[in-house]
Design a protein around this motif. Structure first.
Motif: not given
Length: 917
Positions: A514-543
């Motif tokens: 789950a952490g690996t998938i969410l870390a990848g999704e964080t960077l996907d949101r980041l490269r698309r400029g969706r920072l709010a989504d990136a914050v949510a997935t990064e926190r979930a990945a960290t957890l």
């Protein structure tokens, strides 16, 4: 299984005083090589040589190399552990060495090792036994650097079966190396008599000398044979088949069957303890107990005691006498014989050893034994039991790479979990096409998926991290997520679902997956400029990473959090996340780990935009960026790094270095087919051309970009994949456009403002601030000074709030406007912090190499513009409605600020610094 403590010499061996004297006389040379085939006593001589130096008060370090050290990082780790045991100050490298420098740059580790050796308080001697087992071109390069750059503080003694492929011709010619070969290592007549003692008479010694020709192993075997059969004629002892026939008929054949079987067992195992030797026996004896009922010697210890006449053939591997091996020549003979005569027994011994190692967490040795037995099913299961591709996240890249190397390619290609693991390795190596091939093949293969990470029957349960609770080794989704990240494509195969759906789907997996998938999704949101989504997935990945205890995963999450904070313009949050990443990397992976380089690139980028990076930081920034391009990295970190480094280089007039960096990253983007990075680098090329006064070249590059990428760089695409490039493209086009204030230029300004507001509304404050600042300059160029001032004031307030003042020192482009902004803030108490920001910007500009030491006011710029048109003082006064004395006053100030004395010099300097309209 220690390899970095010098063993004591075996009892009963003679001291090679002749050779010790020769070696100690050569100890001043940086390199001594003992090169001879097996059986010439190289290891024994190295041990005795080390003892002799220690007796003289010299510091020694011991490293026993083996085939596991053929990876240069493992070899460096061996050297660091050995030198640390010799009390060299290497504490800051110990963590990385424990991890096999899996995340480290080889050059960086070697640099640090050379530095520490050169600074050592006293010269030390490094002994590397069996170097031929670890020799590679990379390992040779490490040794050559140590000899070349730290040769005055280190003496290296190598024991090997052949001379290594170093630049020996140069080393010998310069008198910096000496080689001791077979002719030197042969025993003399006196040494032969000393070794064999009174067991043989003079005639027998003469016959033995003629046959053995001073070969130490042959003489040791002859001595052992006479000890077991004192009355055997010398003709039987020394036959024409001195080694193989002798070993078979005159040593092995005379042993009791249990002792003979024991010798074959330990020969097959390589490194062995009594416990392991008992474990692989067909009928292992239980521990005996002494009279007090305490555990006593095992059957293996009894066997070892019975082998005392052959103790010269047993090589200790530690000072406690727990681990040992047979002499290589003896072991190789026994292995060949057993494999030929009893292949089933050979395989059974290795299979049992594999399980023994696995139960104790010696996973690499377990896989090696299973593969050597030809039991690829067990070897594969052992890799799966560790989580397959997850070994990288638990133990680093090297252990997985080494374990897979033991298996034939066909085995890897036809096992789903191993194929996924190989694909992930290709991802980490930047081999995207190969990774795609592996993962496509894996997707078409049936299991074993082994949910829960359990190996098939027969595999051990040990491991450094294990995979229990971390998903099946054959689960492909996390690795596919990482592949998409490394490919950096504009769209995902299944589109980009809402973030809540992504998190819910990831949480259906075990925590590490789950952490690996969410870390990848964080960077996907980041490269698309969706920072709010990136914050949510990064926190979930960290957890998720916290839940499974993956320090490596937490390290990556901290780097992602720092990138998000930078894009959001949150300087303090970015610094905190980066510091967390640096601390985790230092404490767990060492100062030379790849994670340190990743975090340092991000750290220097934040410092660049905060205005605290200096010209002296540029070389280190370049080295860090080089590392992540050569090793592990992804497009977002490349974008952040090259953007900041080029900005810093241009700010300090390091134009040639900026060109080199752009060429390097452009070549890399082409090799990896990273289109988004390639587009951004081309925008930076246009920026470089503009800053260095090549306006036509800048416009030509921008025009080509506009044709190629269209709405992706003009900002017209609402969900632009190239949004970073779009912000930079629009800024540059407004500055370079030869149309000036025409209708098309006005439309371009509207596009800039629309994108700036969109960036601001979606939390991308860093890029929004840069675009607002560029828009302010463009508005002034378009003849809208009041609106320009309002936009620049807005940008000033934003950079003050977010702590990134270097945006206003952007290549000096805004320098002409800063004096006006100071005037704007002068009488407004509410803008006191803005005044402090301007102070920081002025100090930053004043530290640059060359250029003005202060800023021009608007009126001074007006006078400078007239001066550039060739106007006299009287004409300037008339055009600007000033007195001639006032014009002279402004000219004096301009000359002082530009560091010139004449009108022509002032115009030339102003053109070079893009201060003219």
């Amino acid at each position: 299984m220690t390899k970095t403590h010098r063993p004591d010499p075996a009892a009963g061996l003679i001291a090679r005083r002749r050779l010790i004297g020769l070696l100690t006389a050569e100890a001043a040379r940086p390199l001594v090589i003992l090169a001879a085939p097996a059986g010439f006593g190289k290891s024994t001589l190295l041990i005795q040589y080390a003892q002799a130096l220690e007796a003289e008060g010299r510091t020694t370090a011991w490293a026993a190399a083996d085939s596991d050290d053929r990876d240069v990082r493992a070899f460096l780790a061996l050297l660091v552990r050995a030198l640390a045991n010799a009390a060299l100050d290497l504490d800051d490298m110990a963590v990385g060495a424990a991890d096999g420098f899996a995340q480290a740059h080889v050059t960086a580790v070697t640099d640090r090792l050379v530095e520490r050796l050169a600074a050592a308080p006293a010269r030390l001697s490094l002994f590397i036994d069996d170097y031929h087992l670890a020799e590679t071109p990379e390992a040779n390069a490490v040794l050559e650097r140590l000899l070349r750059e730290a040769g005055g503080r280190v003496h290296i003694a190598l024991g090997c079966r052949h001379a290594p492929a170093l630049d020996l011709a140069t080393l010998f010619a310069e008198g910096r190396a000496v080689e001791i070969g077979p002719d030197h290592l042969r025993m003399t007549a006196d040494e032969t008599r000393t070794l064999l003692g009174e067991a043989f008479d003079a005639g027998e010694l003469s016959a033995i000398a003629a046959k053995a020709e001073g070969w130490p192993i042959a003489l040791q075997l002859i001595k052992a044979r006479r000890a077991t059969n004192p009355h055997a004629p010398v003709g039987e002892i020394v036959s024409s088949e001195l080694i193989s026939a002798y070993l078979t008929r005159q040593i092995i054949s005379v042993l009791d069957p249990p002792l003979r079987d024991f010798l074959f067992r330990i020969a097959v195992l390589g490194k062995v303890t009594a416990e392991l030797a008992d474990h692989v026996a067909d009928d292992p004896a239980p521990e005996r107990t002494d009279d007090a009922g305490q555990g006593g010697a095992t059957n293996a210890w009894a066997m070892l005691a019975a082998l005392q006449p052959f103790r010269a053939l047993l090589v200790p591997l530690d000072r406690d006498g727990q681990w040992f091996r047979l002499h290589h020549l003896f072991a190789e003979h026994l292995q060949k014989q057993l494999k030929c005569e009893a292949p089933a027994v050979f395989r059974r011994i290795l299979t049992r050893a594999a399980r023994w190692h696995a139960e104790r967490g010696y996973n690499g040795e377990a896989v090696r034994c299973a593969a050597a037995a030809g039991d690829y099913t067990l070897a594969s299961a052992l890799i799966r039991s560790q989580g397959g591709w997850r070994i990288i996240l638990w133990d680093g890249i090297t252990p997985l790479r080494t374990q897979l190397a033991h298996l034939p390619p066909a085995v890897v290609q036809n096992d789903r979990a191993l194929c996924i693991a190989r694909g992930y390795l290709h991802c980490k190596d930047g081999q995207i096409a190969q990774a795609r091939t592996c993962l496509s093949r894996a997707a078409a293969l049936p299991g074993p998926i082994d949910q829960g990470g359990q190996a098939s029957e027969g595999a051990g349960s040990g491991g450094t991290g294990g995979s229990e609770g971390n998903g099946g080794a054959g689960d492909i989704e996390p690795v596919l997520t990482m592949l998409h990240l490394y490919e950096d494509l504009g769209t995902w195969p299944d589109g980009a679902p809402p973030v809540a759906q992504v998190i819910a789907r990831a949480e259906a997996h075990a925590p590490l997956d789950a952490g690996t998938i969410l870390a990848g999704e964080t960077l996907d949101r980041l490269r698309r400029g969706r920072l709010a989504d990136a914050v949510a997935t990064e926190r979930a990945a960290t957890l998720a990473m916290k839940q499974c205890g993956s320090i490596l995963g937490l390290n990556y999450c901290a780097i992602h959090a720092g990138t998000i904070a930078l894009y959001a313009g949150q300087h303090d949050a970015a610094e905190a996340a980066i510091q967390r990443a640096l601390d985790l990397a230092r404490e767990n992976f060492g100062l030379d780990s790849g994670l340190i380089h990743l975090a340092t690139v991000l750290d220097l980028a934040v410092k660049t935009w905060a205005g605290t990076a200096r010209d002296s930081d540029i070389p280190r920034f370049r080295r860090m960026l080089d590392h992540i391009l050569d090793h592990d990295g992804w497009s977002e970190i490349y974008l952040v790094g090259v953007d900041a480094l080029v900005h810093l280089a241009l700010l300090y007039r390091r134009h040639e270095l900026a060109t080199q960096v752009l060429d390097q990253v452009q070549d890399y983007a082409a090799r990896r087919d990273l289109d988004r990075l390639a587009c951004f680098v081309r925008c930076l090329r246009a920026k470089h051309a503009w800053v260095t006064g090549r306006t036509d070249a800048a416009w030509e590059e921008l025009t080509a970009l506009g044709f190629q990428y269209g709405a992706h760089v003009t900002g017209a695409n609402e969900d632009a994949f190239h949004w970073q490039s779009a912000a930079l493209f629009l800024s540059l086009r407004a500055a370079v456009d030869p149309a000036g204030g025409g209708a098309e230029a006005v439309a371009n300004l509207a596009g800039m403002e629309a994108l700036a507001r969109r960036l601001e509304d979606t939390g991308r404050a860093f890029h929004a601030q840069r675009l607002w600042a560029a828009l302010g300059r463009a508005l002034d160029r378009a003849g809208q000074p009041r609106r320009s001032q309002a936009v620049l004031a807005r940008a000033l307030g934003a950079v003050t709030r977010h702590g990134l003042p270097a945006i206003l020192a952007h290549d000096g482009a805004l320098e002409p406007y800063l004096a006006d902004l100071r005037d704007l803030c002068a009488d407004d108490p509410a803008r006191q912090l803005d005044r402090l920001t301007l102070d920081r910007v002025e100090r930053l500009l004043a530290t640059r190499e060359g250029g003005a030491q202060a800023l021009l006011s608007r009126r001074e710029r007006d006078v400078l513009d007239q001066l550039a048109q060739g106007q006299s003082n009287k004409e300037i006064a008339r055009v600007l409605a000033l007195t001639e004395n006032t014009v002279k006053f402004h000219l004096k100030s301009i000359y002082a600020k530009l560091g010139v004395q004449r009108r022509g010099e002032a115009v030339a300097k102003a053109r070079a610094r893009a201060l003219l309209q």
